[in-house]
Design an enzyme around this catalytic site. Structure first.
Site, PDB file in Angstrom:
ATOM      1  N   GLY A 255      -9.943  -6.925  -3.521  1.00 22.08           N
ATOM      2  CA  GLY A 255      -8.888  -6.207  -2.827  1.00 22.08           C
ATOM      3  C   GLY A 255      -9.352  -5.772  -1.450  1.00 22.08           C
ATOM      4  N   ILE A 256      -9.018  -4.535  -1.086  1.00 23.77           N
ATOM      5  CA  ILE A 256      -9.447  -3.992   0.197  1.00 23.77           C
ATOM      6  C   ILE A 256     -10.973  -3.971   0.277  1.00 23.77           C
ATOM      7  CG2 ILE A 256      -9.407  -1.958   1.700  1.00 23.77           C
ATOM      8  CD1 ILE A 256      -6.743  -1.208   0.463  1.00 23.77           C
TER       9      ILE A 256
ATOM     10  N   SER B 103      -4.175   8.169   0.141  1.00 26.02           N
ATOM     11  CA  SER B 103      -2.856   7.540   0.049  1.00 26.02           C
ATOM     12  C   SER B 103      -1.798   8.476   0.609  1.00 26.02           C
ATOM     13  CB  SER B 103      -2.524   7.196  -1.409  1.00 26.02           C
ATOM     14  OG  SER B 103      -1.173   6.792  -1.541  1.00 26.02           O
TER      15      SER B 103
ATOM     16  N   TYR C 151      -2.286  10.580 -10.275  1.00 21.81           N
ATOM     17  CA  TYR C 151      -2.715   9.768  -9.135  1.00 21.81           C
ATOM     18  C   TYR C 151      -2.498  10.527  -7.823  1.00 21.81           C
ATOM     19  CZ  TYR C 151      -2.896   6.055  -5.665  1.00 21.81           C
ATOM     20  OH  TYR C 151      -3.205   5.301  -4.553  1.00 21.81           O
TER      21      TYR C 151
END
Length: 365
Positions: A83-84, A218, A243
């Site tokens: 992923g990232i 996020s 989250y």
């Protein structure tokens, strides 16, 4: 649940004696469903605003080839090259960093490094150590291995990058809700365990290159709410809430760290970065939301950011000279300092989270 008020240094506690140790989600089924639906709606709203921003504001670009090599510098990152993380490691290797990765599967991670090498990246060095963020003991073992290793004789960059999203209810062996522990608490512990070495490195650098601590956060932190009566678990469980809370805690932690660095006049910058809305392996385990994965991926293929753009966004503050003196304690989106949720800027919240996190990790500093 542990109270978050005392300044006394705690002794390790028996997890089985902590309140809320049931293996079942807290709250009745209907209350959990209502809470989940409300949070899902709010998250869609926040993500929609973020995606609209993606359309008008492009991700920052980094010309790796034009940057000075970091041949003597060491980066520690949680999570493997996927992923990232894959694009972050690639760029760090291009800059000739020595990269220490905390991973659960070394063979899989090595395959990721081999693919990077196959692209023609020959610079930089990689070292793997086992790390399971669902275990505080594993975090301590990883930190000790890093500090005892030749590669870890200095630490210029710590990237708290690994995370999970909406995997469903799980209590870790330490008796914490898994998302809270993986995304925040284990990284809090790891940062504090490695901090003496980071400070040593910053002192050696003097007024030269600052050291950096970066947390991948996020925009969904805005959906989180700090409640110190139910920080490490929930009265009414929602994986989405866990989250969002964990991402909010990351930003609060960064702000508190930077305050301490300023007080000590340490040449260290700590900050949090939202990489943008990106389809990565993080979405593979979406618990009850897997039905949304295929349409979400289809839409994001056209309007979302790539993992390369996400990596650029995360690394941009530390690789951009004009931002170095402004990076500390801030939350970044699209290469710009953005004001986070108001909870993150409240000194009493910052102090309470710091003290409470020390208690939950048995106070290691």
């Amino acid at each position: 649940m542990m109270a978050f008020s005392s300044d006394t240094v705690p002794q390790p506690q028996n997890p089985s004696k902590r309140r809320g140790s049931s293996d079942l989600p807290c709250g009745n089924f209907f209350r959990r469903c209502f809470k989940q639906l409300w949070l899902f709606t709010y998250m869609v709203y926040i993500l929609t605003l973020d995606i609209i921003e993606h359309i008008f504001i492009k991700a920052p670009k980094i010309e790796i080839e034009e940057l000075e090599k970091r041949s003597e510098q060491v980066a520690v990152m949680t999570g493997g090259p996927r992923g990232i993380g894959n694009d972050i490691v690639k760029k760090l290797l291009q800059l000739d960093y020595t990269v220490i990765l905390g991973v659960r599967n070394e063979s899989t991670s090595q395959k990721g490094i081999d693919k990077i090498r196959d692209l023609g990246v020959t610079t930089g060095r990689v070292k793997f150590f086992y790390l399971d963020l669902k275990s505080l003991e594993s975090v301590r073992e990883f930190a000790n291995k890093v500090l005892d290793s030749k590669e870890g004789s200095r630490i210029d960059l710590l990237l708290n990058n690994a995370g999970i999203f909406a995997e469903g209810y799980e209590k870790t062996g330490d008796n914490f809700e898994s998302t809270f522990q993986v995304n925040y608490l284990s990284h809090f512990l790891l940062t504090n365990l490695l901090l003496p070495r980071i400070k040593e490195t910053a002192t050696k650098n003097g007024a030269g290159d600052p050291c950096h601590i970066v947390s991948t956060s996020s925009c969904l932190h805005r959906c989180g709410t700090i409640d110190f009566e139910e920080l490490e678990t929930s009265k009414v469980y929602s994986p989405l809430e866990c989250y969002c809370l964990s991402k909010l805690c990351q930003i609060i932690h960064v702000k508190m760290l930077d305050k301490k660095f300023q007080e000590e006049k340490m040449n260290i910058h700590a900050y949090a970065v939202h990489p943008g809305v990106i389809v990565t392996g993080l979405w593979d385990d979406m618990g009850g939301f897997k039905c949304f994965k295929r349409p979400f991926n289809a839409v994001m293929k056209w309007i979302g950011r790539t993992s390369d753009e996400g990596a650029n966004t995360i690394l941009y503050p530390l690789l951009t000279p004009d931002l170095l003196d402004k990076a500390g304690g801030h939350y970044f989106e699209t290469g710009n300092v953005v004001r986070p949720d108001n909870q993150a800027n409240q000194p009493e919240v910052q102090q309470s989270l710091w003290k409470g996190s020390l208690k939950l990790t048995t106070s290691i500093c």
